[in-house]
Design an enzyme around this catalytic site. Structure first.
Site, short mmCIF file in Angstrom:
data_model
loop_
_atom_site.label_atom_id
_atom_site.label_comp_id
_atom_site.label_asym_id
_atom_site.label_seq_id
_atom_site.Cartn_x
_atom_site.Cartn_y
_atom_site.Cartn_z
N CYS A 122 -0.61 -1.77 -2.64
CA CYS A 122 0.71 -1.97 -3.12
C CYS A 122 1.49 -0.47 -2.87
O CYS A 122 1.01 0.49 -3.35
CB CYS A 122 0.60 -2.05 -4.80
N CYS A 153 6.36 -3.08 1.64
CA CYS A 153 5.75 -3.77 0.32
C CYS A 153 4.71 -4.79 1.06
O CYS A 153 5.17 -5.44 1.92
CB CYS A 153 6.91 -4.51 -0.38
N1 DGL Z 1 2.95 -5.53 -3.22
C1 DGL Z 1 3.83 -4.58 -3.83
C2 DGL Z 1 4.49 -3.48 -3.07
O1 DGL Z 1 3.69 -3.27 -2.05
C3 DGL Z 1 4.98 -5.32 -4.49
C4 DGL Z 1 5.69 -4.54 -5.71
C5 DGL Z 1 6.21 -5.38 -6.63
O2 DGL Z 1 5.34 -6.14 -7.52
O3 DGL Z 1 7.54 -5.30 -6.77
O4 DGL Z 1 5.29 -2.71 -3.44
#
Ligand code: DGL
Length: 260
Positions: free
Chosen positions: A73, A183
Site C-alpha cells: 500500500c 496506489c
Molecule cells: N492500495 C492503497 C495504496 O496503495 C490504497 C489506499 C487507500 O485505501 O486509500 O495507497
C-alpha cells in the site's frame, strides 16, 4: 532458510496486485495477505490513523509468524514504514510511486501521477519528487473515489470511467508521456486507462519491482523457503466483503473472512 510465510497487507483488495507479482516470482513461498477493507480507504485518513492501522495489520501478520512484511500500500508505506522498520524485528518491503523512472524517461518533460491524498501529501513522496523530478512538470492527481469504487465491486463501471476521464484530462492537456500509478489498487485499472490515454503514454506500475526487492531481501537474509513444498500455503483474509476479494483474485487462492 525459512518456510514461515511472507506477510502482506493493504488497506483493501488492491495489494493483491502485489501479492500476484510476488507469487509469480516466488511460487514456492507461503503467504498470508490481509485486506483491511473495513477501514478502506486509508488515503483520506490522518497520518496517525494510517500509522495505527499499519501497526494493527503488522502485529497480526507477526502473530501469524510472518518472516518478512510487504506493505502493499503506497499510503501506508509513505506514512508508516519508517516507524514499522524502527519498531519491529522483521524486514519490511514498501511501495512508493515510481517517480524516478518516469522522470528519467520522459521526453515531453511532463509526467502524471495518480495516487491517494495520503501519499501525495506525505513527506517521503515530496522528498522523492524533489530529488528526481525537480526539472520536469509533475501533474499530481488525488484519485479520490477510485478505491471505494474498486472496494465495492465497481471496477468496471460507467462511474469509474467518467471519474478517470476527469482525472486524466489535466494530464493529457499538459502532454504527459508517462503516468505513474501510485496506489496498489490502480493496476486493475490499466485496461481502462489504456483506452482513455493517448497511445504514447507509458503507464508505470511498480508491482514487479516490489516482488524483485522482496526476493532480494529474502535471499540476503537467508530467508527463502528452500523446502520442496508441492502446494504452498496461501491464505488471503478480508475484514470486508469476501466475494469482492475472491473475484479480484479470480477465485484462484483460498480467501476467507476474518475480523481484525
Ligand atoms: N492500495 C492503497 C495504496 O496503495 C490504497 C489506499 C487507500 O485505501 O486509500 O495507497
Amino acid at each position: 532458510m525459512s518456510n514461515r510465510p511472507i506477510g502482506i497487507f493493504d488497506s483493501g483488495i488492491g495489494g493483491t496486485s502485489i501479492f500476484k507479482e510476488i507469487h509469480a516470482l516466488l511460487p514456492n513461498e507461503n503467504s498470508i495477505y490481509l485486506a483491511d477493507s473495513k477501514n478502506a480507504p486509508y488515503g483520506n485518513k490522518s497520518e496517525e490513523d494510517i500509522l495505527q492501522l499499519s501497526i494493527k495489520n503488522t502485529e497480526l501478520l507477526l502473530r501469524k509468524k510472518s518472516k518478512i512484511i510487504v506493505v502493499a500500500c503506497n499510503t501506508a508505506t509513505t506514512n508508516a514504514i519508517a516507524y514499522l522498520r524502527n519498531n519491529y524485528d522483521v524486514p519490511f518491503i514498501g511501495i512508493e510511486p515510481a517517480i524516478k523512472p518516469a522522470a528519467l524517461k520522459t521526453r515531453t518533460k511532463a509526467v502524471g501521477i495518480l495516487a491517494t491524498k495520503g501519499t501525495l501529501s506525505s513527506q517521503l513522496f515530496h522528498k522523492t519528487t524533489d530529488i528526481y523530478a525537480s526539472d520536469i512538470e509533475v501533474i499530481e492527481q488525488d484519485g479520490d473515489g477510485i478505491v471505494p469504487l474498486i472496494e465495492s465491486g465497481k471496477l468496471h463501471s460507467d462511474e469509474m470511467e467518467s471519474l478517470l476521464k476527469t482525472y486524466l484530462k489535466p494530464m493529457i492537456d499538459k502532454n504527459i508521456d508517462h503516468l505513474v500509478l501510485g496506489c496498489t489498487h490502480y493496476p486493475y485499472l490499466i485496461p481502462i486507462l489504456k483506452k482513455l490515454l493517448p497511445e504514447k503514454v507509458t503507464i508505470i506500475d511498480s508491482g514487479l519491482a516490489v516482488a524483485k526487492q522482496t526476493k532480494n531481501i529474502l535471499t540476503a537474509n537467508n530467508l527463502l523457503n528452500q523446502l520442496e513444498t508441492k502446494e504452498p500455503y496461501i491464505k488471503l483474509y478480508s475484514n470486508g466483503n469476501i466475494d469482492i476479494l475472491k473475484s479480484i483474485i479470480d477465485n484462484e487462492f483460498e480467501a476467507s473472512y476474518l475480523d481484525f
